[in-house]
Scaffold this motif. Structure first.
Motif, short mmCIF file in Angstrom:
data_model
loop_
_atom_site.label_atom_id
_atom_site.label_comp_id
_atom_site.label_asym_id
_atom_site.label_seq_id
_atom_site.Cartn_x
_atom_site.Cartn_y
_atom_site.Cartn_z
N ALA A 47 0.83 -1.19 0.00
CA ALA A 47 0.00 0.00 0.00
C ALA A 47 0.87 1.25 0.00
O ALA A 47 1.84 1.33 0.75
CB ALA A 47 -0.92 0.00 1.21
N VAL A 48 0.52 2.19 -0.83
CA VAL A 48 1.23 3.47 -0.89
C VAL A 48 0.52 4.50 -0.02
O VAL A 48 1.13 5.20 0.78
CB VAL A 48 1.30 3.98 -2.34
CG1 VAL A 48 1.90 5.38 -2.40
CG2 VAL A 48 2.09 3.01 -3.21
N SER A 98 -10.58 0.07 -4.28
CA SER A 98 -11.58 0.58 -3.34
C SER A 98 -11.33 0.01 -1.93
O SER A 98 -12.26 -0.37 -1.23
CB SER A 98 -12.99 0.22 -3.82
OG SER A 98 -13.13 -1.19 -3.89
N VAL A 99 -10.08 0.00 -1.54
CA VAL A 99 -9.66 -0.50 -0.24
C VAL A 99 -8.33 0.17 0.09
O VAL A 99 -7.62 0.62 -0.81
CB VAL A 99 -9.53 -2.03 -0.26
CG1 VAL A 99 -8.41 -2.48 -1.18
CG2 VAL A 99 -9.37 -2.60 1.14
N VAL A 103 -4.19 -6.20 3.40
CA VAL A 103 -4.74 -7.19 4.34
C VAL A 103 -6.26 -7.06 4.46
O VAL A 103 -6.94 -8.03 4.78
CB VAL A 103 -4.08 -7.07 5.72
CG1 VAL A 103 -2.62 -7.46 5.64
CG2 VAL A 103 -4.25 -5.69 6.30
N ALA A 104 -6.79 -5.86 4.22
CA ALA A 104 -8.24 -5.66 4.33
C ALA A 104 -8.97 -5.99 3.04
O ALA A 104 -10.20 -5.97 3.00
CB ALA A 104 -8.53 -4.22 4.73
N SER A 105 -8.22 -6.29 1.99
CA SER A 105 -8.84 -6.52 0.69
C SER A 105 -9.67 -7.79 0.70
O SER A 105 -9.28 -8.81 1.27
CB SER A 105 -7.76 -6.61 -0.39
OG SER A 105 -8.34 -6.84 -1.65
N THR A 106 -10.82 -7.72 0.04
CA THR A 106 -11.71 -8.88 -0.10
C THR A 106 -12.04 -9.04 -1.58
O THR A 106 -11.78 -8.15 -2.39
CB THR A 106 -13.01 -8.67 0.69
OG1 THR A 106 -13.82 -7.69 0.00
CG2 THR A 106 -12.74 -8.20 2.10
#
Length: 121
Positions: A47-48, A98-99, A103-106
């Motif tokens: 993530a940037v 859109s996340v 780690v939170a990506s679904t």
């Protein structure tokens, strides 16, 4: 059909600038936090930074703080990543999604196809 499309990648010399744009169709970006990610060859996606629906920004990489800026234009339904003083280690494929974190990506999140950024002399 929902799509996120990144544009603006390319090749620049160290110290140069690029402006990446994430354009959405089929969804209103203002309703989502939008994250920028990058993946260098042989490395994992990282993530940037991220921008909330209200415009608050966070930057996940210390190496980009002060050089990269995320902003959004709700009228154009776009989120941009302004990258200044680029370094060779910024070379990667850049994605918007859109996340805000990997780690939170679904499977329900939206991702663009990526755009290549190459920083080389």
């Amino acid at each position: 059909q929902v799509q996120l499309v990144e544009t603006g990648g390319g090749s620049v010399q160290p110290g140069g600038s690029l402006r990446l744009t994430c354009t959405a169709s089929g969804l209103t970006l203002e309703q989502y936090p939008i994250g920028w990610f990058r993946q260098a060859p042989g490395k994992g996606r990282e993530a940037v930074g991220c921008i909330s629906g209200s415009g608050a920004t966070t930057y996940s990489l210390n190496s980009v703080k002060g050089r990269f800026t995320i902003s959004r234009d709700n009228a154009k339904n776009t989120v941009t990543l302004q990258m200044n003083n680029l370094k060779p280690e910024d070379t990667a494929v850049y994605y918007c999604a859109s996340v805000c974190t990997v780690v939170a990506s679904t499977p329900y999140d939206y991702w663009g196809q990526g755009t290549q950024v190459t920083v080389s002399s």
